[in-house]
Design an enzyme around this catalytic site. Structure first.
Site, PDB file in Angstrom:
ATOM      1  N   ASP A  81       0.815  -1.230   0.000  1.00 42.24           N
ATOM      2  CA  ASP A  81       0.000   0.000   0.000  1.00 42.24           C
ATOM      3  C   ASP A  81       0.844   1.273   0.000  1.00 42.24           C
ATOM      4  O   ASP A  81       0.389   2.322   0.460  1.00 42.24           O
ATOM      5  CB  ASP A  81      -0.952   0.025   1.209  1.00 42.24           C
ATOM      6  CG  ASP A  81      -1.754  -1.247   1.358  1.00 42.24           C
ATOM      7  OD1 ASP A  81      -2.343  -1.670   0.353  1.00 42.24           O
ATOM      8  OD2 ASP A  81      -1.774  -1.818   2.467  1.00 42.24           O
ATOM      9  N   LYS A  84       2.777   2.186  -5.161  1.00 39.74           N
ATOM     10  CA  LYS A  84       3.574   1.720  -6.305  1.00 39.74           C
ATOM     11  C   LYS A  84       2.882   1.987  -7.635  1.00 39.74           C
ATOM     12  O   LYS A  84       3.518   2.316  -8.629  1.00 39.74           O
ATOM     13  CB  LYS A  84       3.855   0.221  -6.156  1.00 39.74           C
ATOM     14  CG  LYS A  84       4.659  -0.154  -4.919  1.00 39.74           C
ATOM     15  CD  LYS A  84       4.870  -1.642  -4.819  1.00 39.74           C
ATOM     16  CE  LYS A  84       3.615  -2.412  -4.489  1.00 39.74           C
ATOM     17  NZ  LYS A  84       3.061  -2.104  -3.158  1.00 39.74           N
ATOM     18  N   LYS A  86       0.971   4.360  -8.730  1.00 41.01           N
ATOM     19  CA  LYS A  86       1.111   5.720  -9.267  1.00 41.01           C
ATOM     20  C   LYS A  86       2.470   5.899  -9.952  1.00 41.01           C
ATOM     21  O   LYS A  86       2.548   6.444 -11.058  1.00 41.01           O
ATOM     22  CB  LYS A  86       0.945   6.734  -8.143  1.00 41.01           C
ATOM     23  CG  LYS A  86       1.226   8.165  -8.566  1.00 41.01           C
ATOM     24  CD  LYS A  86       1.056   9.104  -7.387  1.00 41.01           C
ATOM     25  CE  LYS A  86       1.570  10.488  -7.696  1.00 41.01           C
ATOM     26  NZ  LYS A  86       1.388  11.418  -6.563  1.00 41.01           N
ATOM     27  N   ALA A 107      -3.463  -7.580  -4.501  1.00 36.39           N
ATOM     28  CA  ALA A 107      -2.656  -6.377  -4.671  1.00 36.39           C
ATOM     29  C   ALA A 107      -3.497  -5.336  -5.387  1.00 36.39           C
ATOM     30  O   ALA A 107      -3.823  -5.499  -6.563  1.00 36.39           O
ATOM     31  CB  ALA A 107      -1.403  -6.685  -5.479  1.00 36.39           C
ATOM     32  N   GLY A 108      -3.896  -4.283  -4.694  1.00 35.13           N
ATOM     33  CA  GLY A 108      -4.718  -3.245  -5.294  1.00 35.13           C
ATOM     34  C   GLY A 108      -3.926  -1.972  -5.505  1.00 35.13           C
ATOM     35  O   GLY A 108      -3.351  -1.438  -4.559  1.00 35.13           O
ATOM     36  N   HIS A 109      -3.852  -1.488  -6.739  1.00 36.11           N
ATOM     37  CA  HIS A 109      -3.138  -0.258  -7.039  1.00 36.11           C
ATOM     38  C   HIS A 109      -4.123   0.792  -7.536  1.00 36.11           C
ATOM     39  O   HIS A 109      -4.872   0.556  -8.479  1.00 36.11           O
ATOM     40  CB  HIS A 109      -2.060  -0.511  -8.101  1.00 36.11           C
ATOM     41  CG  HIS A 109      -0.941  -1.352  -7.593  1.00 36.11           C
ATOM     42  ND1 HIS A 109      -0.027  -1.967  -8.421  1.00 36.11           N
ATOM     43  CD2 HIS A 109      -0.578  -1.696  -6.331  1.00 36.11           C
ATOM     44  CE1 HIS A 109       0.846  -2.659  -7.690  1.00 36.11           C
ATOM     45  NE2 HIS A 109       0.525  -2.501  -6.433  1.00 36.11           N
ATOM     46  N   THR A 110      -4.145   1.944  -6.884  1.00 36.22           N
ATOM     47  CA  THR A 110      -5.031   3.037  -7.270  1.00 36.22           C
ATOM     48  C   THR A 110      -4.252   4.051  -8.093  1.00 36.22           C
ATOM     49  O   THR A 110      -3.216   4.549  -7.656  1.00 36.22           O
ATOM     50  CB  THR A 110      -5.615   3.734  -6.028  1.00 36.22           C
ATOM     51  OG1 THR A 110      -6.330   2.770  -5.242  1.00 36.22           O
ATOM     52  CG2 THR A 110      -6.565   4.845  -6.431  1.00 36.22           C
ATOM     53  N   GLN A 292       2.207  -6.210  -3.388  1.00 33.94           N
ATOM     54  CA  GLN A 292       2.544  -6.277  -1.963  1.00 33.94           C
ATOM     55  C   GLN A 292       3.913  -5.611  -1.712  1.00 33.94           C
ATOM     56  O   GLN A 292       4.214  -4.622  -2.327  1.00 33.94           O
ATOM     57  CB  GLN A 292       2.516  -7.732  -1.445  1.00 33.94           C
ATOM     58  CG  GLN A 292       1.138  -8.381  -1.487  1.00 33.94           C
ATOM     59  CD  GLN A 292       0.833  -9.024  -2.814  1.00 33.94           C
ATOM     60  OE1 GLN A 292       1.659  -9.633  -3.461  1.00 33.94           O
ATOM     61  NE2 GLN A 292      -0.381  -8.870  -3.265  1.00 33.94           N
ATOM     62  N   THR A 368      -8.231  -3.004  -2.019  1.00 33.37           N
ATOM     63  CA  THR A 368      -8.890  -4.265  -2.341  1.00 33.37           C
ATOM     64  C   THR A 368     -10.055  -4.558  -1.409  1.00 33.37           C
ATOM     65  O   THR A 368     -11.117  -4.992  -1.842  1.00 33.37           O
ATOM     66  CB  THR A 368      -7.869  -5.423  -2.276  1.00 33.37           C
ATOM     67  OG1 THR A 368      -6.843  -5.177  -3.229  1.00 33.37           O
ATOM     68  CG2 THR A 368      -8.535  -6.758  -2.585  1.00 33.37           C
ATOM     69  N   ARG A 373      -6.143   0.511   7.653  1.00 41.01           N
ATOM     70  CA  ARG A 373      -4.755   0.095   7.828  1.00 41.01           C
ATOM     71  C   ARG A 373      -4.225   0.569   9.175  1.00 41.01           C
ATOM     72  O   ARG A 373      -4.571   1.647   9.646  1.00 41.01           O
ATOM     73  CB  ARG A 373      -3.890   0.679   6.702  1.00 41.01           C
ATOM     74  CG  ARG A 373      -4.280   0.180   5.323  1.00 41.01           C
ATOM     75  CD  ARG A 373      -3.598   0.965   4.220  1.00 41.01           C
ATOM     76  NE  ARG A 373      -4.052   0.521   2.901  1.00 41.01           N
ATOM     77  CZ  ARG A 373      -4.152   1.304   1.847  1.00 41.01           C
ATOM     78  NH1 ARG A 373      -3.821   2.576   1.937  1.00 41.01           N
ATOM     79  NH2 ARG A 373      -4.583   0.827   0.698  1.00 41.01           N
ATOM     80  N   LYS A 399       3.421  10.131  -0.048  1.00 40.70           N
ATOM     81  CA  LYS A 399       2.550  10.699   0.986  1.00 40.70           C
ATOM     82  C   LYS A 399       3.273  11.629   1.957  1.00 40.70           C
ATOM     83  O   LYS A 399       2.934  11.704   3.138  1.00 40.70           O
ATOM     84  CB  LYS A 399       1.819   9.587   1.733  1.00 40.70           C
ATOM     85  CG  LYS A 399       0.791   8.871   0.867  1.00 40.70           C
ATOM     86  CD  LYS A 399      -0.238   8.144   1.707  1.00 40.70           C
ATOM     87  CE  LYS A 399      -1.418   7.690   0.845  1.00 40.70           C
ATOM     88  NZ  LYS A 399      -2.473   7.061   1.629  1.00 40.70           N
ATOM     89  N   VAL A 483       3.532  14.018  -3.238  1.00 39.91           N
ATOM     90  CA  VAL A 483       2.960  15.058  -2.366  1.00 39.91           C
ATOM     91  C   VAL A 483       1.442  15.128  -2.518  1.00 39.91           C
ATOM     92  O   VAL A 483       0.828  16.131  -2.188  1.00 39.91           O
ATOM     93  CB  VAL A 483       3.605  16.431  -2.654  1.00 39.91           C
ATOM     94  CG1 VAL A 483       5.050  16.453  -2.193  1.00 39.91           C
ATOM     95  CG2 VAL A 483       3.502  16.796  -4.139  1.00 39.91           C
ATOM     96  N   GLY A 484       0.844  14.074  -3.007  1.00 43.52           N
ATOM     97  CA  GLY A 484      -0.598  14.012  -3.164  1.00 43.52           C
ATOM     98  C   GLY A 484      -0.972  12.818  -4.011  1.00 43.52           C
ATOM     99  O   GLY A 484      -0.121  12.198  -4.647  1.00 43.52           O
TER     100      GLY A 484
END
Length: 493
Positions: A81, A84, A86, A107-110, A292, A368, A373, A399, A483-484
């Site tokens: 989390d 990665k 982005k 493995a969830g990537h936004t 992960q 996911t 967290r 972040k 930074v965002g």
């Protein structure tokens, strides 16, 4: 909370609010602390929905990105989390191929497109938004076909073409719905010692693979023998778990369903080992996207509270069938603080209201599962350990903006046993991890919004000191700073 302290001469004394007044810049205490105080900015929580465009600083200053090796990788440095997806999405503009080498839909990537639209990906590599990129799902991945097709349908519905752009390894193992049911039964069986999995069937699917009764993508091309293989899998699950109800009707329904899946998947199936190595010979640029992170690695993570694959550097070769000598730059992705989902030791965890505040400021809820967290300070010991294992050439610190409202920031710089004996590296012994004390170094915060900054020199001095102190402690340069959440919110240093 009992504190003992030592002074570090290089640190800057902090003069903040009353709760934070200390005569030292380093603290020793047990891992479960609830001391942290800040007010989350509304912009930090809502920025995920704000439209954004690709930053000029990213598109017009690509020299660092273009200098990356022909075969490069992006791997996680913590418990997943880290953001990665982005970085992969941004780097993919300079690569021909983006490949997943391990893991599954856990493995969830936004990521966000150029209009700021949000995409949550689980199996499809994060390079899919770049129309010239080919996405490879390698042999080390476990593939849940209903989930993969849902993902493809969602992308296509939003104008993202997948035809001819996704290759699925014929050697990849299939993850069935029953694997997810077994995952739930297994967690219930463990009771208080549960792992805290996503219940997406990852562990049971890898178990089938390792005990050599798994079913691979290539088996879908032989539907005459597919029913017997699936019957063996289902019978094995029924024999192992009394709560698993297996009937002949279930087998018949699954076989019919997978006949349809096989027909739809056929255009995507490829010998990806041959494709990857042929692409290397043709000098095509390849970016490997890890799922992960290293602290969840089956060998190097906090076993047994880990995933069932190798999300560290070694998984690149075994999960894609490429030689170690061709792998070049590896970028490690690490949050400016630490999070983990599920059970397991977490030395720098912040409990109570402080952890809650950090969680909401950073919107720390699983892509996911939506699970909250666990949050804590950045663990330098764990980060150094990950850097040693993977040999990172650079880091992506994500972040950083989430910490902007903190009057001071702590770094977990060393571990000590209860008797004061130093612990030189990240230990395998979970009992030791639960009992050790963390030595913290306290740095001043900057308490100003940095989300619109795109040049490193424009960051507040305290923010730059924080970044550079991490580099000094770990010995790896930080070349990318998030930074965002938006696609443009990246500083290339």
């Amino acid at each position: 909370m009992n504190l003992s302290s030592v002074r570090l001469n290089h640190a800057t004394p902090f003069t903040g609010p009353k709760w934070a007044h200390r005569s030292c810049t380093t603290l020793h205490f047990h891992r479960n602390t609830d001391v942290v105080s800040f007010v989350p900015r509304a912009s930090a929580a809502s920025a995920a929905s704000a439209p954004s465009s690709l930053a000029v600083s990213v598109t017009e200053s690509p020299s660092r990105i273009e200098s990356l090796s022909q075969v490069s990788g992006v791997l996680g440095c913590q418990w997943g989390d880290e953001g990665k997806g982005k970085l992969v999405d941004i780097l993919a503009q300079h690569f021909d191929i983006v490949a997943r080498c391990q893991g599954g839909a856990n493995a969830g990537h936004t990521i966000y497109n150029s209009e700021g639209k949000k995409f949550a990906l689980h199996l499809v590599p994060s390079g899919i938004l770049n129309e010239d990129t080919v996405c490879v799902i390698g042999n080390g991945v476990v593939v849940h076909l209903p989930g993969l097709f849902n993902e493809i349908d969602g992308l296509e519905a939003n104008g993202v073409s997948c035809k001819g752009r996704i290759l699925v390894s014929d050697r990849a193992h299939l993850l069935f719905d029953f694997h997810q049911e077994v995952d739930t039964l297994r967690e219930a069986e463990l009771a208080k010692s549960f792992i805290g999995t996503t219940k997406r069937g990852i562990g049971p699917a890898y178990s089938s693979k390792v005990i050599r009764n798994g079913i691979r993508v290539s088996d879908l091309r032989h539907m005459d023998t597919f029913p017997q293989k699936l019957d063996l899998l289902l019978s094995d699950a029924a024999a192992r778990f009394p709560g698993f109800n297996y009937t002949p009707e279930m087998l018949k329904e699954e076989v019919e369903k997978y006949k349809r899946f096989a027909e739809r998947l056929e255009p995507f199936i490829a010998d990806t080992v041959h494709f990857m190595n042929e692409s290397i010979e043709q000098k095509r640029k390849i970016l490997v996207e890890g799922g992960q992170a290293t602290m969840l690695d089956i060998d190097f993570g906090t076993y047994p509270f880990v995933t069932s694959s190798s999300p560290s550097a070694g998984g690149i070769c075994t999960g894609l069938g490429i030689a170690p000598r061709v792998v070049g730059d590896l970028v490690g992705v690490v949050k400016a603080y630490t999070t983990r989902v599920g059970s397991g030791p977490f030395p720098t965890e912040i409990l109570g209201q402080g952890g809650d505040q950090l969680r909401f400021a950073g919107q720390e809820f699983g892509t996911t599962t939506g699970r909250p967290r666990r949050c804590g300070w950045l663990d330098i010991v764990a980060l150094k350990y990950c850097c040693q294992i993977n040999g990172f050439s650079s880091l992506n610190l994500t972040k950083l903006d989430v910490l902007s409202d903190l009057p001071e920031i702590e770094l977990g710089v060393a571990y000590k046993q209860v008797d004061g004996t130093p612990v030189k590296s990240f230990p395998a012994d979970l009992l030791l991890l639960e009992q050790l004390k963390v030595e913290y170094e306290v740095l001043p915060g900057w308490q100003s919004d940095i989300s619109s900054i795109r040049n490193y020199s424009d960051l507040p001095k305290a923010a730059r000191q924080f970044v550079e102190r991490i580099e000094e402690l770990v010995g790896v340069p930080i070349n990318y700073i998030g930074v965002g959440p938006g696609r443009d919110a990246l500083i290339i240093k």
